[in-house]
Scaffold this motif. Sequence first.
Motif, PDB file in Angstrom:
ATOM      1  N   PRO A  21       0.809  -1.229   0.000  1.00 39.83           N
ATOM      2  CA  PRO A  21       0.000   0.000   0.000  1.00 39.83           C
ATOM      3  C   PRO A  21       0.836   1.269   0.000  1.00 39.83           C
ATOM      4  N   ILE A  22       2.043   1.212   0.539  1.00 44.83           N
ATOM      5  CA  ILE A  22       2.918   2.394   0.485  1.00 44.83           C
ATOM      6  C   ILE A  22       3.276   2.710  -0.967  1.00 44.83           C
ATOM      7  N   VAL A  23       3.597   1.675  -1.741  1.00 43.56           N
ATOM      8  CA  VAL A  23       3.874   1.861  -3.170  1.00 43.56           C
ATOM      9  C   VAL A  23       2.617   2.299  -3.905  1.00 43.56           C
ATOM     10  N   TRP A  24       1.472   1.701  -3.566  1.00 42.97           N
ATOM     11  CA  TRP A  24       0.218   2.099  -4.205  1.00 42.97           C
ATOM     12  C   TRP A  24      -0.076   3.579  -3.986  1.00 42.97           C
ATOM     13  N   GLY A  25       0.409   4.121  -2.886  1.00 42.72           N
ATOM     14  CA  GLY A  25       0.198   5.536  -2.628  1.00 42.72           C
ATOM     15  C   GLY A  25       0.863   6.444  -3.647  1.00 42.72           C
TER      16      GLY A  25
ATOM     17  N   TYR B 246      -1.163   8.003  -7.605  1.00 45.63           N
ATOM     18  CA  TYR B 246      -1.752   9.298  -7.967  1.00 45.63           C
ATOM     19  C   TYR B 246      -0.697  10.232  -8.556  1.00 45.63           C
ATOM     20  N   ALA B 247       0.453  10.319  -7.909  1.00 44.43           N
ATOM     21  CA  ALA B 247       1.506  11.226  -8.382  1.00 44.43           C
ATOM     22  C   ALA B 247       2.005  10.809  -9.760  1.00 44.43           C
ATOM     23  N   VAL B 248       2.218   9.509  -9.962  1.00 42.75           N
ATOM     24  CA  VAL B 248       2.692   9.017 -11.252  1.00 42.75           C
ATOM     25  C   VAL B 248       1.655   9.278 -12.337  1.00 42.75           C
ATOM     26  N   THR B 249       0.384   9.033 -12.009  1.00 39.91           N
ATOM     27  CA  THR B 249      -0.689   9.214 -12.990  1.00 39.91           C
ATOM     28  C   THR B 249      -0.816  10.672 -13.413  1.00 39.91           C
ATOM     29  N   THR B 250      -0.803  11.575 -12.455  1.00 43.29           N
ATOM     30  CA  THR B 250      -0.993  12.993 -12.786  1.00 43.29           C
ATOM     31  C   THR B 250       0.225  13.623 -13.445  1.00 43.29           C
TER      32      THR B 250
ATOM     33  N   TYR C 176       6.729   1.749 -14.501  1.00 40.00           N
ATOM     34  CA  TYR C 176       6.778   1.797 -13.033  1.00 40.00           C
ATOM     35  C   TYR C 176       5.514   1.184 -12.427  1.00 40.00           C
ATOM     36  N   LEU C 177       4.348   1.606 -12.932  1.00 37.78           N
ATOM     37  CA  LEU C 177       3.097   1.086 -12.385  1.00 37.78           C
ATOM     38  C   LEU C 177       2.960  -0.412 -12.628  1.00 37.78           C
ATOM     39  N   GLY C 178       3.401  -0.870 -13.815  1.00 41.31           N
ATOM     40  CA  GLY C 178       3.257  -2.282 -14.131  1.00 41.31           C
ATOM     41  C   GLY C 178       4.200  -3.178 -13.354  1.00 41.31           C
ATOM     42  N   VAL C 179       5.467  -2.768 -13.264  1.00 43.79           N
ATOM     43  CA  VAL C 179       6.479  -3.613 -12.626  1.00 43.79           C
ATOM     44  C   VAL C 179       6.456  -3.460 -11.108  1.00 43.79           C
ATOM     45  N   ILE C 180       6.648  -2.214 -10.635  1.00 43.40           N
ATOM     46  CA  ILE C 180       6.749  -1.971  -9.191  1.00 43.40           C
ATOM     47  C   ILE C 180       5.373  -1.896  -8.539  1.00 43.40           C
ATOM     48  N   GLY C 181       4.493  -1.066  -9.119  1.00 50.42           N
ATOM     49  CA  GLY C 181       3.202  -0.820  -8.494  1.00 50.42           C
ATOM     50  C   GLY C 181       2.197  -1.932  -8.649  1.00 50.42           C
ATOM     51  N   THR C 182       2.480  -2.906  -9.525  1.00 47.63           N
ATOM     52  CA  THR C 182       1.505  -3.980  -9.739  1.00 47.63           C
ATOM     53  C   THR C 182       2.131  -5.353  -9.561  1.00 47.63           C
ATOM     54  N   ALA C 183       3.100  -5.730 -10.411  1.00 48.56           N
ATOM     55  CA  ALA C 183       3.655  -7.082 -10.338  1.00 48.56           C
ATOM     56  C   ALA C 183       4.315  -7.350  -8.984  1.00 48.56           C
ATOM     57  N   VAL C 184       5.257  -6.495  -8.595  1.00 47.44           N
ATOM     58  CA  VAL C 184       5.950  -6.685  -7.315  1.00 47.44           C
ATOM     59  C   VAL C 184       5.004  -6.444  -6.147  1.00 47.44           C
ATOM     60  N   ALA C 185       4.193  -5.378  -6.230  1.00 47.27           N
ATOM     61  CA  ALA C 185       3.300  -5.022  -5.123  1.00 47.27           C
ATOM     62  C   ALA C 185       2.277  -6.126  -4.866  1.00 47.27           C
ATOM     63  N   TYR C 186       1.665  -6.644  -5.923  1.00 43.91           N
ATOM     64  CA  TYR C 186       0.662  -7.692  -5.720  1.00 43.91           C
ATOM     65  C   TYR C 186       1.300  -9.008  -5.297  1.00 43.91           C
ATOM     66  N   TRP C 187       2.516  -9.266  -5.748  1.00 42.02           N
ATOM     67  CA  TRP C 187       3.210 -10.469  -5.264  1.00 42.02           C
ATOM     68  C   TRP C 187       3.387 -10.393  -3.756  1.00 42.02           C
TER      69      TRP C 187
ATOM     70  N   ALA D  93       0.182   8.486  -0.093  1.00 39.78           N
ATOM     71  CA  ALA D  93      -0.106   9.444  -1.167  1.00 39.78           C
ATOM     72  C   ALA D  93       0.042  10.879  -0.678  1.00 39.78           C
ATOM     73  N   ALA D  94      -0.416  11.146   0.564  1.00 35.80           N
ATOM     74  CA  ALA D  94      -0.305  12.502   1.112  1.00 35.80           C
ATOM     75  C   ALA D  94       1.150  12.885   1.344  1.00 35.80           C
ATOM     76  N   VAL D  95       1.946  11.943   1.854  1.00 32.94           N
ATOM     77  CA  VAL D  95       3.363  12.225   2.113  1.00 32.94           C
ATOM     78  C   VAL D  95       4.109  12.468   0.802  1.00 32.94           C
ATOM     79  N   ILE D  96       3.824  11.637  -0.222  1.00 32.48           N
ATOM     80  CA  ILE D  96       4.470  11.808  -1.526  1.00 32.48           C
ATOM     81  C   ILE D  96       4.067  13.146  -2.145  1.00 32.48           C
ATOM     82  N   GLY D  97       2.787  13.515  -2.001  1.00 29.78           N
ATOM     83  CA  GLY D  97       2.334  14.809  -2.508  1.00 29.78           C
ATOM     84  C   GLY D  97       3.051  15.965  -1.841  1.00 29.78           C
TER      85      GLY D  97
END
Length: 325
Positions: A24-28, A31-35, A222-233, A258-262
């Motif tokens: 969940p820390i990576v999932w946070g 938002y920053a990556v998307t925007t 980034y979203l595919g490898v770190i935010g999804t494949a590694v994170a969901y594993w 997400a708030a801290v990254i923002g």
Amino acid sequence: MTTRTAGPAEASVAATLALTSLTPIVWGSTYAVTTEFLPPDRPLFTALMRALPAGLALLAITRVLPRGRWIGRVAVLGALNIGAFFPLLFLAAYRLPGGVAGVLGAVAPVFALAFATVALSENPGARKLFAGVVGVFGVALVVLRADAQLDVVGVVAGLAGAASMAMGTVLTKKWGRPDGVGPLTLTGWQLTAGGLFIAPLALLVEGAPPALDAEAVGGYLYLGVIGTAVAYWLWFRGIARVPATSVAFLGLLSPVSAAVIGWVVLGQALTTLQMAGMAIALGSTLLGQAVGAPKEPVQPAPVPAGDSSVALGTETSPEKVLTLT
């Protein structure tokens, strides 16, 4: 007065929870990556790019396919954890300004408590119920703004997304994994199934894929490898080793992250109220844990050479699989 020292099993559970909390820390950061890097107004395409390429890559690595009853189970888990969750998450985010979507997402631990009571016969206890309610309040302080507006479709989507992820988490715990299958393989199955679920929806609603520049490609990688494949594993690995409700409570860390990254990366201000909300959300996450020795420790079993997840130190459980050749 004597001080009780945690045993090896309890320390192992605590370590698993700590490692799983990275998800969940990576999932946070999503938002920053998307925007900052991705094409605007393409939530379904973004969901597709997060899931399907990562899933196919993991299938190519592990070279194992589901068979028998696991074909249906993977379809259900892939839809709940990925295929339905991603579109509902983005729909809520687009229709609910002011962080309302984040508050609705924080209800997931409460849903998980209810589902686990029925599906896993877990007794949530007053402590976890209290932690779930307080956690929603803490997240609200972090993400909710005074000018937040409610939208019926967005609210329904946000609640449905939270329920979908919670049910997927509980069923992942209930069904476990087939014989010779580690969390890496299970992750590949679910991401592929979820991506195939999203693909026709993205094409129908958003049309042809947009042109991508270098920044967008990097963002999707980034979203595919770190935010999804590694994170969901890490997520599914954690579900296999500790109570599903304990893992679900870790989701409260995502809006805090997400708030801290923002604040750090995007230069967004943090108010005293937001920092108080972070402290409450973190406290609720800790309160929702049940650190202790598992009732039935998982024993490692031999892993066939085709399952590369053994290289990552994963364990196995019973049911036959089909290995790609």
